[in-house]
Scaffold this motif. Structure first.
Motif, PDB file in Angstrom:
ATOM      1  N   LEU A  29      23.510  46.840  40.508  1.00 56.04           N
ATOM      2  CA  LEU A  29      24.299  46.821  39.270  1.00 56.04           C
ATOM      3  C   LEU A  29      25.599  47.602  39.424  1.00 56.04           C
ATOM      4  N   ASP A  30      25.585  48.606  40.275  1.00 60.63           N
ATOM      5  CA  ASP A  30      26.787  49.413  40.491  1.00 60.63           C
ATOM      6  C   ASP A  30      27.943  48.564  41.000  1.00 60.63           C
ATOM      7  N   ASP A  31      27.608  47.555  41.818  1.00 62.12           N
ATOM      8  CA  ASP A  31      28.652  46.703  42.393  1.00 62.12           C
ATOM      9  C   ASP A  31      29.232  45.730  41.369  1.00 62.12           C
ATOM     10  N   LEU A  32      28.500  45.540  40.265  1.00 64.32           N
ATOM     11  CA  LEU A  32      28.963  44.623  39.219  1.00 64.32           C
ATOM     12  C   LEU A  32      29.801  45.338  38.160  1.00 64.32           C
ATOM     13  N   ILE A  33      29.730  46.664  38.160  1.00 68.01           N
ATOM     14  CA  ILE A  33      30.475  47.449  37.165  1.00 68.01           C
ATOM     15  C   ILE A  33      31.831  47.828  37.749  1.00 68.01           C
ATOM     16  N   PRO A  34      32.914  47.363  37.132  1.00 66.25           N
ATOM     17  CA  PRO A  34      34.250  47.661  37.665  1.00 66.25           C
ATOM     18  C   PRO A  34      34.676  49.095  37.359  1.00 66.25           C
ATOM     19  N   PHE A  35      35.513  49.628  38.211  1.00 65.20           N
ATOM     20  CA  PHE A  35      36.104  50.929  37.911  1.00 65.20           C
ATOM     21  C   PHE A  35      37.083  50.757  36.754  1.00 65.20           C
ATOM     22  N   CYS A  36      36.976  51.630  35.756  1.00 64.13           N
ATOM     23  CA  CYS A  36      37.872  51.563  34.599  1.00 64.13           C
ATOM     24  C   CYS A  36      38.244  52.987  34.195  1.00 64.13           C
ATOM     25  N   GLU A  37      39.478  53.347  34.487  1.00 64.73           N
ATOM     26  CA  GLU A  37      39.901  54.727  34.284  1.00 64.73           C
ATOM     27  C   GLU A  37      39.919  55.164  32.826  1.00 64.73           C
ATOM     28  N   TYR A  38      39.960  54.195  31.902  1.00 62.31           N
ATOM     29  CA  TYR A  38      40.035  54.553  30.485  1.00 62.31           C
ATOM     30  C   TYR A  38      38.746  55.206  29.977  1.00 62.31           C
ATOM     31  N   PHE A  39      37.673  54.977  30.704  1.00 61.72           N
ATOM     32  CA  PHE A  39      36.407  55.597  30.313  1.00 61.72           C
ATOM     33  C   PHE A  39      36.401  57.097  30.598  1.00 61.72           C
ATOM     34  N   VAL A  40      37.463  57.590  31.212  1.00 63.52           N
ATOM     35  CA  VAL A  40      37.542  59.034  31.434  1.00 63.52           C
ATOM     36  C   VAL A  40      37.712  59.769  30.098  1.00 63.52           C
ATOM     37  N   ILE A  41      38.150  59.043  29.068  1.00 66.13           N
ATOM     38  CA  ILE A  41      38.331  59.666  27.746  1.00 66.13           C
ATOM     39  C   ILE A  41      36.996  60.174  27.200  1.00 66.13           C
ATOM     40  N   PRO A  42      35.961  59.302  27.065  1.00 64.66           N
ATOM     41  CA  PRO A  42      34.681  59.855  26.614  1.00 64.66           C
ATOM     42  C   PRO A  42      34.039  60.766  27.651  1.00 64.66           C
ATOM     43  N   TYR A  43      34.300  60.493  28.940  1.00 63.96           N
ATOM     44  CA  TYR A  43      33.708  61.336  29.984  1.00 63.96           C
ATOM     45  C   TYR A  43      34.182  62.780  29.848  1.00 63.96           C
ATOM     46  N   VAL A  44      35.479  62.974  29.659  1.00 65.51           N
ATOM     47  CA  VAL A  44      36.028  64.322  29.498  1.00 65.51           C
ATOM     48  C   VAL A  44      35.747  64.852  28.094  1.00 65.51           C
ATOM     49  N   GLY A  45      35.756  63.957  27.111  1.00 58.40           N
ATOM     50  CA  GLY A  45      35.470  64.364  25.738  1.00 58.40           C
ATOM     51  C   GLY A  45      34.086  64.963  25.590  1.00 58.40           C
ATOM     52  N   TRP A  46      33.211  64.635  26.517  1.00 56.07           N
ATOM     53  CA  TRP A  46      31.843  65.171  26.534  1.00 56.07           C
ATOM     54  C   TRP A  46      31.853  66.698  26.573  1.00 56.07           C
ATOM     55  N   TYR A  47      32.768  67.274  27.334  1.00 55.22           N
ATOM     56  CA  TYR A  47      32.848  68.734  27.425  1.00 55.22           C
ATOM     57  C   TYR A  47      33.199  69.342  26.056  1.00 55.22           C
ATOM     58  N   VAL A  48      34.114  68.693  25.376  1.00 58.71           N
ATOM     59  CA  VAL A  48      34.513  69.157  24.044  1.00 58.71           C
ATOM     60  C   VAL A  48      33.353  69.017  23.075  1.00 58.71           C
ATOM     61  N   LEU A  49      32.643  67.901  23.176  1.00 64.92           N
ATOM     62  CA  LEU A  49      31.518  67.647  22.277  1.00 64.92           C
ATOM     63  C   LEU A  49      30.443  68.716  22.417  1.00 64.92           C
ATOM     64  N   ILE A  50      30.178  69.142  23.640  1.00 65.96           N
ATOM     65  CA  ILE A  50      29.173  70.196  23.855  1.00 65.96           C
ATOM     66  C   ILE A  50      29.598  71.477  23.143  1.00 65.96           C
ATOM     67  N   VAL A  51      30.837  71.886  23.350  1.00 66.71           N
ATOM     68  CA  VAL A  51      31.333  73.135  22.770  1.00 66.71           C
ATOM     69  C   VAL A  51      31.336  73.063  21.241  1.00 66.71           C
ATOM     70  N   VAL A  52      31.855  71.974  20.709  1.00 66.65           N
ATOM     71  CA  VAL A  52      31.938  71.806  19.252  1.00 66.65           C
ATOM     72  C   VAL A  52      30.541  71.794  18.635  1.00 66.65           C
ATOM     73  N   SER A  53      29.616  71.097  19.265  1.00 67.92           N
ATOM     74  CA  SER A  53      28.251  71.014  18.736  1.00 67.92           C
ATOM     75  C   SER A  53      27.572  72.377  18.732  1.00 67.92           C
ATOM     76  N   LEU A  54      27.704  73.113  19.823  1.00 67.75           N
ATOM     77  CA  LEU A  54      27.071  74.427  19.887  1.00 67.75           C
ATOM     78  C   LEU A  54      27.680  75.392  18.872  1.00 67.75           C
ATOM     79  N   ILE A  55      28.992  75.331  18.706  1.00 68.73           N
ATOM     80  CA  ILE A  55      29.642  76.206  17.722  1.00 68.73           C
ATOM     81  C   ILE A  55      29.182  75.851  16.317  1.00 68.73           C
ATOM     82  N   TYR A  56      29.123  74.553  16.020  1.00 67.92           N
ATOM     83  CA  TYR A  56      28.698  74.109  14.679  1.00 67.92           C
ATOM     84  C   TYR A  56      27.295  74.604  14.373  1.00 67.92           C
ATOM     85  N   PHE A  57      26.359  74.349  15.284  1.00 69.88           N
ATOM     86  CA  PHE A  57      24.975  74.731  15.007  1.00 69.88           C
ATOM     87  C   PHE A  57      24.793  76.247  15.026  1.00 69.88           C
TER      88      PHE A  57
END
Length: 225
Positions: A56-84
């Motif tokens: 399946l890895d060979d069927l999934i194309p590289f798409c640089e735009y997905f770096v937005i949620p990938y990097v946003g994940w770090y922010v989500l962790i921090v925001v979630s921990l601060i909120y709770f």
């Protein structure tokens, strides 16, 4: 503006064991994780790691735009921990338990079954700010110790905790859930993980869910229904 249930104005490290602050002790889990991460990254050479790959890895194309949620994940962790930490300390503890369980399990696997992925493109078809960010990611985040994916595991834990948060609106829960799904998908599109890494995280998340929330939460939900 909603008032936090915990007042941190008078917080001092000397008070961290007091009932209103002792949930912060769970942050020590990050110290243990980063220590193990440093050791596994530096003591286990890439050539001794087993390559992880799926057709399946060979069927999934590289798409640089997905770096937005990938990097946003770090922010989500921090925001979630601060909120709770501010508004729901019990859920802060539960989320941290979820994260710690996935950390310990993943690190154990990385040690007994060192692995890597060889999916990264040698060159980018396009050059833009997104590929620049990915180049930076590739530089500091190695391609070893990838299965299971902690990006996926943490995302499931964050989504699970937010969905249980009674004060969060339906819109907020929907946004976070969709964002977490995008994060889980993004790891394959930016070629940081194999599809195998994504599915390997699922049983670990089930274990972490049981440890973090146990049967008490679900029993309470059944009574309310």
């Amino acid at each position: 503006m909603r008032r936090p249930v915990v007042d941190y104005k008078n917080f001092r490290l000397s008070k961290i064991r007091e009932p209103q602050y002792n949930h912060l002790l769970y942050l020590l889990g990050w110290v243990g994780y980063f220590t193990l991460y440093f050791l596994t990254e530096n003591l286990i050479p890439a050539e001794k790691c087993i390559p992880i790959h799926s057709p399946l890895d060979d069927l999934i194309p590289f798409c640089e735009y997905f770096v937005i949620p990938y990097v946003g994940w770090y922010v989500l962790i921090v925001v979630s921990l601060i909120y709770f930490a501010l508004y729901h300390p019990d859920y802060f503890k539960s989320l941290m338990k979820f994260i710690i369980v996935t950390q310990i399990t993943a690190m154990f696997i990385y040690i007994v079954f060192p692995n890597r992925q060889d999916l990264r493109p040698e060159t980018f078809v396009r050059e833009n700010i997104f590929t620049d960010i990915i180049s930076i990611l590739y530089a500091f985040d190695t391609s070893t110790n990838v299965c299971p994916s902690l990006h996926v595991a943490y995302s499931v834990g964050i989504a699970s905790t937010w969905l249980k948060e009674p004060s969060a609106s339906k819109g907020c829960k929907a946004f976070i859930t969709v964002f977490c799904i995008l994060v889980c998908i993004s790891v394959a599109f930016v070629k940081q993980h194999s599809v195998v890494d994504i599915f390997a995280a699922i049983p670990i998340c089930i274990l972490a869910e049981w440890v973090a929330f146990g049967n008490n939460y679900w029993k309470t939900r059944k009574k309310l229904v």
